[in-house]
Design a protein around this motif. Structure first.
Motif, PDB file in Angstrom:
ATOM      1  N   CYS A   1       0.843  -1.198   0.000  1.00  0.00           N
ATOM      2  CA  CYS A   1       0.000   0.000   0.000  1.00  0.00           C
ATOM      3  C   CYS A   1       0.880   1.251   0.000  1.00  0.00           C
ATOM      4  CB  CYS A   1      -0.897  -0.018   1.238  1.00  0.00           C
ATOM      5  SG  CYS A   1      -2.061   1.360   1.292  1.00  0.00           S
TER       6      CYS A   1
ATOM      7  N   GLN B   1      -8.320   0.622   5.160  1.00  0.00           N
ATOM      8  CA  GLN B   1      -9.430   0.565   4.207  1.00  0.00           C
ATOM      9  C   GLN B   1      -9.325   1.565   3.051  1.00  0.00           C
ATOM     10  OE1 GLN B   1     -10.215   0.308   7.800  1.00  0.00           O
ATOM     11  NE2 GLN B   1      -9.707  -1.781   7.189  1.00  0.00           N
TER      12      GLN B   1
ATOM     13  N   LEU C   1      -5.439  -2.492   6.225  1.00  0.00           N
ATOM     14  CA  LEU C   1      -5.035  -1.737   7.420  1.00  0.00           C
ATOM     15  C   LEU C   1      -5.932  -0.536   7.713  1.00  0.00           C
ATOM     16  CD1 LEU C   1      -2.974  -2.012   9.597  1.00  0.00           C
ATOM     17  CD2 LEU C   1      -1.380  -0.661   8.247  1.00  0.00           C
TER      18      LEU C   1
ATOM     19  N   PRO D   1      -7.289   7.230   3.431  1.00  0.00           N
ATOM     20  CA  PRO D   1      -6.182   8.157   3.642  1.00  0.00           C
ATOM     21  C   PRO D   1      -5.148   8.145   2.509  1.00  0.00           C
ATOM     22  CG  PRO D   1      -5.755   6.141   4.840  1.00  0.00           C
ATOM     23  CD  PRO D   1      -7.084   5.966   4.166  1.00  0.00           C
TER      24      PRO D   1
HETATM   25 FE1  FES Z   1      -3.172   0.979   3.342  1.00  0.00          FE
HETATM   26 FE2  FES Z   1      -3.184   2.674   5.383  1.00  0.00          FE
HETATM   27  S1  FES Z   1      -1.752   1.105   4.975  1.00  0.00           S
HETATM   28  S2  FES Z   1      -4.646   2.509   3.786  1.00  0.00           S
END
Ligand code: FES
Length: 103
Positions: A44, A67, A65, A81
């Motif tokens: 991510c 979403q 983690l 985020p």
């Molecule tokens: Fe993927 Fe925060 S680690 S949205």
């Protein structure tokens, strides 16, 4: 362009599934949607979470983690985020199997 063989279509990945793979030390999430294969980086862009452990729906992967959601076809970050899009990779599938190009 350098194609890497991933496996045959029958054995590689079921419909609607995600698979974590590593190609030349690059962590990749491979997706199968409506019979087509897509690939993104598996990490991510927000923090260090594996997208292959997320939830795949309507062509989007939801990070496990916080979403955040990405379009797996384009890598576009779709909501907070997330601020940064995801790297995508070319995938081709034919009678010989499924191949990825990470260059
Ligand atoms: Fe993927 Fe925060 S680690 S949205």
């Amino acid at each position: 362009m350098a194609w890497h063989f991933l496996g045959t279509q029958d054995e590689l990945l079921g419909e609607g599934k995600i698979k974590a793979i590593t190609v030349e030390n690059t962590p990749i999430a491979l997706y199968r949607i409506d019979g087509q294969y897509f690939a993104t980086n598996n990490i991510c862009t927000h923090q260090t979470a594996l997208l292959s452990e997320g939830f795949l729906e309507d062509g989007c992967i939801e990070c496990p983690l916080h979403q955040g959601r990405f379009d797996v076809r384009t890598g576009k970050a779709l909501c907070a985020p997330l601020k940064e899009d995801l790297q995508t990779y070319l995938v081709k599938a034919d009678d010989e199997g499924v191949f990825i190009d990470i260059t």
